[in-house]
Scaffold this active site. Structure first.
Site, PDB file in Angstrom:
ATOM      1  N   ASP A   2      10.569   0.943   6.733  1.00  0.00           N
ATOM      2  CA  ASP A   2      11.394   1.507   5.660  1.00  0.00           C
ATOM      3  C   ASP A   2      12.629   2.204   6.221  1.00  0.00           C
ATOM      4  OD1 ASP A   2       8.304   1.638   5.078  1.00  0.00           O
ATOM      5  OD2 ASP A   2       9.269   1.353   3.134  1.00  0.00           O
ATOM      6  N   ASP A  47      10.666  -3.368   4.489  1.00  0.00           N
ATOM      7  CA  ASP A  47      11.799  -2.660   3.874  1.00  0.00           C
ATOM      8  C   ASP A  47      12.797  -2.383   4.988  1.00  0.00           C
ATOM      9  OD1 ASP A  47      10.860  -2.898   1.347  1.00  0.00           O
ATOM     10  OD2 ASP A  47      10.639  -0.754   0.939  1.00  0.00           O
ATOM     11  N   TYR A  88      17.930  -1.735   3.067  1.00  0.00           N
ATOM     12  CA  TYR A  88      18.054  -1.156   1.722  1.00  0.00           C
ATOM     13  C   TYR A  88      19.425  -1.461   1.164  1.00  0.00           C
ATOM     14  CZ  TYR A  88      13.681   1.332   2.180  1.00  0.00           C
ATOM     15  OH  TYR A  88      12.357   1.632   2.293  1.00  0.00           O
ATOM     16  N   ASN A 131       9.094  -5.066  -0.166  1.00  0.00           N
ATOM     17  CA  ASN A 131       9.524  -5.398  -1.524  1.00  0.00           C
ATOM     18  C   ASN A 131      11.041  -5.291  -1.695  1.00  0.00           C
ATOM     19  OD1 ASN A 131       8.481  -2.638  -1.154  1.00  0.00           O
ATOM     20  ND2 ASN A 131       9.363  -2.244  -3.171  1.00  0.00           N
ATOM     21  N   HIS A 175       3.360  -4.731   4.661  1.00  0.00           N
ATOM     22  CA  HIS A 175       4.270  -3.692   4.162  1.00  0.00           C
ATOM     23  C   HIS A 175       3.531  -2.661   3.312  1.00  0.00           C
ATOM     24  CE1 HIS A 175       7.772  -1.623   2.803  1.00  0.00           C
ATOM     25  NE2 HIS A 175       7.488  -1.878   1.539  1.00  0.00           N
ATOM     26  N   HIS A 233       3.267   5.862  -3.642  1.00  0.00           N
ATOM     27  CA  HIS A 233       2.725   4.624  -4.232  1.00  0.00           C
ATOM     28  C   HIS A 233       1.198   4.587  -4.206  1.00  0.00           C
ATOM     29  CE1 HIS A 233       6.718   2.829  -4.473  1.00  0.00           C
ATOM     30  NE2 HIS A 233       6.930   3.179  -3.223  1.00  0.00           N
ATOM     31  N   HIS A 291       5.936   1.227   3.317  1.00  0.00           N
ATOM     32  CA  HIS A 291       6.043   1.331   1.855  1.00  0.00           C
ATOM     33  C   HIS A 291       6.099   2.784   1.375  1.00  0.00           C
ATOM     34  CE1 HIS A 291       6.303  -0.311  -2.092  1.00  0.00           C
ATOM     35  NE2 HIS A 291       5.110   0.063  -2.505  1.00  0.00           N
ATOM     36  N   ASP A 292       5.098   3.581   1.667  1.00  0.00           N
ATOM     37  CA  ASP A 292       5.235   5.011   1.380  1.00  0.00           C
ATOM     38  C   ASP A 292       6.006   5.639   2.533  1.00  0.00           C
ATOM     39  OD1 ASP A 292       4.323   5.670  -1.142  1.00  0.00           O
ATOM     40  OD2 ASP A 292       2.221   5.514  -0.526  1.00  0.00           O
ATOM     41  N   HIS A 293       7.029   6.440   2.180  1.00  0.00           N
ATOM     42  CA  HIS A 293       7.964   6.948   3.190  1.00  0.00           C
ATOM     43  C   HIS A 293       7.405   8.205   3.848  1.00  0.00           C
ATOM     44  CE1 HIS A 293      11.439   4.692   1.013  1.00  0.00           C
ATOM     45  NE2 HIS A 293      10.472   3.910   1.430  1.00  0.00           N
TER      46      HIS A 293
END
Ligand SMILES: *[C@@H]1O[C@H](CO)[C@@H](O)[C@H](O)[C@H]1NC(C)=O
Ligand SMILES: *[C@@H]1O[C@H](CO)[C@@H](O)[C@H](O)[C@H]1NC(C)=O
Ligand SMILES: *[C@@H]1O[C@H](CO)[C@@H](O)[C@H](O)[C@H]1NC(C)=O
Length: 339
Positions: A56, A89, A92, A127, A220, A229, A255-257
């Site tokens: 991410d 990710d 961005y 995603n 991811h 999430h 996915h979760d930052h």
């Protein structure tokens, strides 16, 4: 004479049929395995291996991406890393627009400049990457701009001591198929049910077939997470049973930052989230069982993993944006012996 000829012909026919059968079996195995491309990346001569995990991240250096990158460079040098794993990710907000998208250089090449990070970057799509041109991000032509970049939907990296299985998790998630605010590039992953069915089947065959001492799976989306999430129910339902049945040691995701470590009360598998390569500090942490949640950090950072051949020990370390050690944990191959 005529009889003998008939016998010979019959035998020849039987042999031909057998050969055809063998050929059929071999070729069908070859096609079932064909979708998971393999990369051989042998461990060091002493049998040890180390790598960094980050996710991410691609924000042109903003949100502390550049600072995390600098610290990754220092830790990478100290550990003499073999490669970097990206949990997706990568760019961005909406992936890459095409092969010539300057974001590739601005968010990757010009950010991760440390000498120790000039190693292969084995990457999956997230995603946000699916909101752009996925074929571009997966294209081997990107290696003409930066030879480190190795991004595929699902693939295997074999280091001999460990095998890493990278899984394309975005097409598992129902929500993206009903998301009216964003469009996703589903080229190459339709029909969805066939794609997922084949992917799970290929993964299961490859896991069963694996000779690696350690088995790591990278995706991811989280299976277990206390971040924004949270758990991904589709992965819990379809992916987790395969990981458990095939003695996977760790599942790593973004996915979760944030940075997280979950263990599981009913299997030896460890769940590691490293999705803090840039924007973080989301501030919403879900209530999780303290028996399972070993570590949670809401800010930026990354993770390292070291394997030593002799000690049969995996050492996991999470670092913050300044390179401070947040969580240091080792795991031996014996089941349920986390400490
Ligand atoms: C970047 O990291 C510093 C600590 O070094 C922190 O104070 C700051 O809030 C972070 N910035 C962002 C955008 O998260
Ligand atoms: C989490 O939930 C349990 C049960 O509902 C509750 O007892 C506990 O205090 C909660 N913990 C936190 C940190 O909110
Ligand atoms: C983590 O802990 C191990 C064992 O105590 C130690 O050898 C190692 O230096 C530690 N790593 C870091 C980065 O602090």
């Amino acid at each position: 004479m005529v009889l003998t000829m008939a016998v010979v012909q019959e035998r020849t026919l039987a042999l031909c049929l057998n050969l055809m059968l063998v050929f059929f079996i071999v070729s069908s195995i070859a096609t079932t395995l064909a979708d998971l491309q393999r990369f051989d990346h042998p461990a060091k001569d002493d049998g040890s291996l180390s790598f960094l995990v980050v996710g991410d991240w691609g924000r042109r250096g903003f949100y502390n991406q550049s600072i995390v990158a600098r610290e990754m460079g220092k830790v990478g040098e100290k550990l003499d890393i073999d490669f970097v794993v990206s949990t997706g990710d990568n760019f961005y907000e909406d992936g890459l627009k095409g092969i010539g998208d300057p974001a590739f250089e601005e968010s990757f090449t010009k950010i991760y400049t440390a000498k120790s990070l000039q190693k292969p970057w084995y990457s999956v799509l997230g995603n946000h990457d699916y909101r752009g041109d996925t074929e571009a991000q997966l294209s081997p032509h990107l290696r003409n701009f930066d030879s480190r970049w190795i991004c595929r939907r699902s693939f295997i990296v074999n280091t001999e001591i460990a095998e890493l299985f990278f899984v394309d998790t975005t097409p598992f998630v129902d929500d993206y198929y009903t998301d009216k605010d964003h469009s996703y590039d589903w080229r190459g992953v339709t029909p969805r049910s066939d794609y997922l069915h084949n992917l799970l089947k290929d993964l299961e065959i490859a896991l069963k077939d694996s000779n690696g001492k350690w088995k790591f799976v990278v995706g991811h989306h989280a299976i277990r997470s206390a971040g924004h999430h949270g758990d991904t129910i589709e992965l819990k339902k379809y992916l987790l049973p395969i990981l458990r049945a095939n003695n996977v040691d760790m599942y790593m995701n973004g996915h979760d930052h944030c940075l997280e470590h979950f263990s599981s009360l009913d299997s030896p598998i460890q769940f590691l989230t490293s999705g803090a390569g840039s924007k973080a500090w989301r501030g919403d942490i879900k209530n999780a069982s303290q028996n399972e949640m070993k570590f949670f950090y809401d800010g930026q950072g990354f993770m390292s993993l070291q394997l030593t051949n002799s000690a049969e020990l995996a050492q996991i370390v999470f670092y913050d944006v300044s390179g401070n050690v947040l969580h240091n944990w080792s795991f031996s191959k014996l089941p349920f012996s986390s400490f």
